[in-house]
Design a protein around this motif. Structure first.
Motif, PDB file in Angstrom:
ATOM      1  N   VAL A 167      -1.103   5.878   1.153  1.00 57.96           N
ATOM      2  CA  VAL A 167       0.041   6.020   2.055  1.00 57.96           C
ATOM      3  C   VAL A 167      -0.431   5.997   3.512  1.00 57.96           C
ATOM      4  O   VAL A 167       0.169   5.328   4.366  1.00 57.96           O
ATOM      5  N   VAL A 168      -1.499   6.706   3.806  1.00 60.02           N
ATOM      6  CA  VAL A 168      -2.024   6.721   5.179  1.00 60.02           C
ATOM      7  C   VAL A 168      -2.509   5.328   5.582  1.00 60.02           C
ATOM      8  O   VAL A 168      -2.233   4.861   6.694  1.00 60.02           O
ATOM      9  N   VAL A 203       1.233   9.262  -5.831  1.00 59.95           N
ATOM     10  CA  VAL A 203       1.552  10.662  -5.517  1.00 59.95           C
ATOM     11  C   VAL A 203       2.568  11.209  -6.518  1.00 59.95           C
ATOM     12  O   VAL A 203       2.439  12.346  -6.994  1.00 59.95           O
ATOM     13  N   ALA A 204       3.566  10.413  -6.869  1.00 58.36           N
ATOM     14  CA  ALA A 204       4.569  10.866  -7.841  1.00 58.36           C
ATOM     15  C   ALA A 204       3.942  11.091  -9.219  1.00 58.36           C
ATOM     16  O   ALA A 204       4.201  12.112  -9.867  1.00 58.36           O
ATOM     17  N   VAL A 205       3.107  10.151  -9.648  1.00 60.08           N
ATOM     18  CA  VAL A 205       2.445  10.312 -10.955  1.00 60.08           C
ATOM     19  C   VAL A 205       1.499  11.509 -10.927  1.00 60.08           C
ATOM     20  O   VAL A 205       1.411  12.274 -11.894  1.00 60.08           O
ATOM     21  N   GLY A 206       0.808  11.707  -9.803  1.00 59.95           N
ATOM     22  CA  GLY A 206      -0.087  12.857  -9.674  1.00 59.95           C
ATOM     23  C   GLY A 206       0.672  14.171  -9.705  1.00 59.95           C
ATOM     24  O   GLY A 206       0.198  15.150 -10.290  1.00 59.95           O
ATOM     25  N   ALA A 207       1.841  14.206  -9.077  1.00 58.30           N
ATOM     26  CA  ALA A 207       2.646  15.431  -9.088  1.00 58.30           C
ATOM     27  C   ALA A 207       3.114  15.764 -10.506  1.00 58.30           C
ATOM     28  O   ALA A 207       3.093  16.925 -10.919  1.00 58.30           O
ATOM     29  N   VAL A 208       3.523  14.747 -11.244  1.00 56.00           N
ATOM     30  CA  VAL A 208       3.926  14.978 -12.640  1.00 56.00           C
ATOM     31  C   VAL A 208       2.700  15.347 -13.472  1.00 56.00           C
ATOM     32  O   VAL A 208       2.769  16.201 -14.362  1.00 56.00           O
ATOM     33  N   GLY A 209       1.566  14.737 -13.167  1.00 51.04           N
ATOM     34  CA  GLY A 209       0.342  15.005 -13.908  1.00 51.04           C
ATOM     35  C   GLY A 209      -0.176  16.422 -13.749  1.00 51.04           C
ATOM     36  O   GLY A 209      -0.974  16.885 -14.557  1.00 51.04           O
ATOM     37  N   LEU A 210       0.253  17.105 -12.682  1.00 50.51           N
ATOM     38  CA  LEU A 210      -0.162  18.507 -12.505  1.00 50.51           C
ATOM     39  C   LEU A 210       0.287  19.385 -13.667  1.00 50.51           C
ATOM     40  O   LEU A 210      -0.297  20.432 -13.925  1.00 50.51           O
ATOM     41  N   SER A 247       0.826  -1.206   0.000  1.00 54.79           N
ATOM     42  CA  SER A 247       0.000   0.000   0.000  1.00 54.79           C
ATOM     43  C   SER A 247       0.861   1.258   0.000  1.00 54.79           C
ATOM     44  O   SER A 247       0.557   2.230  -0.703  1.00 54.79           O
ATOM     45  N   LEU A 248       1.929   1.250   0.789  1.00 53.55           N
ATOM     46  CA  LEU A 248       2.836   2.400   0.795  1.00 53.55           C
ATOM     47  C   LEU A 248       3.486   2.618  -0.571  1.00 53.55           C
ATOM     48  O   LEU A 248       3.567   3.753  -1.055  1.00 53.55           O
ATOM     49  N   ILE A 249       3.944   1.551  -1.187  1.00 53.43           N
ATOM     50  CA  ILE A 249       4.604   1.666  -2.490  1.00 53.43           C
ATOM     51  C   ILE A 249       3.634   2.190  -3.547  1.00 53.43           C
ATOM     52  O   ILE A 249       3.967   3.095  -4.323  1.00 53.43           O
ATOM     53  N   ILE A 250       2.420   1.634  -3.568  1.00 54.50           N
ATOM     54  CA  ILE A 250       1.421   2.098  -4.532  1.00 54.50           C
ATOM     55  C   ILE A 250       1.067   3.558  -4.265  1.00 54.50           C
ATOM     56  O   ILE A 250       0.937   4.358  -5.198  1.00 54.50           O
ATOM     57  N   GLY A 251       0.918   3.922  -2.996  1.00 53.36           N
ATOM     58  CA  GLY A 251       0.597   5.302  -2.653  1.00 53.36           C
ATOM     59  C   GLY A 251       1.677   6.279  -3.076  1.00 53.36           C
ATOM     60  O   GLY A 251       1.379   7.346  -3.631  1.00 53.36           O
ATOM     61  N   LEU A 261      -6.942  13.807  -8.462  1.00 50.17           N
ATOM     62  CA  LEU A 261      -7.499  12.505  -8.113  1.00 50.17           C
ATOM     63  C   LEU A 261      -6.383  11.534  -7.725  1.00 50.17           C
ATOM     64  O   LEU A 261      -6.474  10.837  -6.709  1.00 50.17           O
ATOM     65  N   LEU A 262      -5.323  11.492  -8.517  1.00 45.55           N
ATOM     66  CA  LEU A 262      -4.207  10.598  -8.216  1.00 45.55           C
ATOM     67  C   LEU A 262      -3.502  11.000  -6.925  1.00 45.55           C
ATOM     68  O   LEU A 262      -3.099  10.125  -6.142  1.00 45.55           O
ATOM     69  N   LEU A 263      -3.355  12.290  -6.699  1.00 44.31           N
ATOM     70  CA  LEU A 263      -2.738  12.742  -5.442  1.00 44.31           C
ATOM     71  C   LEU A 263      -3.588  12.338  -4.238  1.00 44.31           C
ATOM     72  O   LEU A 263      -3.062  11.895  -3.209  1.00 44.31           O
ATOM     73  N   GLY A 264      -4.891  12.474  -4.366  1.00 43.68           N
ATOM     74  CA  GLY A 264      -5.785  12.088  -3.271  1.00 43.68           C
ATOM     75  C   GLY A 264      -5.750  10.591  -3.004  1.00 43.68           C
ATOM     76  O   GLY A 264      -5.647  10.153  -1.860  1.00 43.68           O
ATOM     77  N   LEU A 265      -5.842   9.800  -4.065  1.00 40.37           N
ATOM     78  CA  LEU A 265      -5.786   8.343  -3.899  1.00 40.37           C
ATOM     79  C   LEU A 265      -4.438   7.896  -3.344  1.00 40.37           C
ATOM     80  O   LEU A 265      -4.369   6.991  -2.510  1.00 40.37           O
ATOM     81  N   GLY A 266      -3.371   8.526  -3.813  1.00 39.60           N
ATOM     82  CA  GLY A 266      -2.040   8.188  -3.312  1.00 39.60           C
ATOM     83  C   GLY A 266      -1.884   8.527  -1.841  1.00 39.60           C
ATOM     84  O   GLY A 266      -1.305   7.757  -1.068  1.00 39.60           O
ATOM     85  N   THR A 267      -2.415   9.666  -1.444  1.00 38.48           N
ATOM     86  CA  THR A 267      -2.346  10.060  -0.037  1.00 38.48           C
ATOM     87  C   THR A 267      -3.120   9.085   0.840  1.00 38.48           C
ATOM     88  O   THR A 267      -2.655   8.683   1.910  1.00 38.48           O
ATOM     89  N   ILE A 268      -4.306   8.698   0.383  1.00 40.68           N
ATOM     90  CA  ILE A 268      -5.109   7.734   1.136  1.00 40.68           C
ATOM     91  C   ILE A 268      -4.377   6.393   1.249  1.00 40.68           C
ATOM     92  O   ILE A 268      -4.366   5.763   2.313  1.00 40.68           O
TER      93      ILE A 268
END
Length: 70
Positions: free
Chosen positions: A49-50, A24-31, A16-20, A40-47
């Motif tokens: 990771v938590v 987050v990395a893909v979401g940051a590049v996607g910005l 879960s941590l690795i996927i998160g 959406l990717l940043l939110g899912l990644g954050t969830i």
């Protein structure tokens, strides 16, 4: 909790941590390209990771720690 259950929780938490982190990395590049999908990717990644962190934190210690209150 049996050692097999602990190992299963460890694997679930780490995956879960690795996927998160990946999301987050893909979401940051996607910005740079499309902010709706990136958010959406940043939110899912954050969830993810938590959730992975909570899963790993909920694993009890299997090794007995000596009582150092002496």
């Amino acid at each position: 909790m049996s050692p097999s259950q602990v190992k299963k929780r460890e694997h679930t938490g780490i995956i879960s941590l690795i996927i998160g982190i990946f999301l987050v990395a893909v979401g940051a590049v996607g910005l740079l390209f499309t902010w709706q999908l990136a958010l959406l990717l940043l939110g899912l990644g954050t969830i993810a990771v938590v959730a992975g962190s909570v899963t790993l934190a909920s694993i009890p210690d299997l090794v007995h720690t000596p009582d150092e209150s002496w």
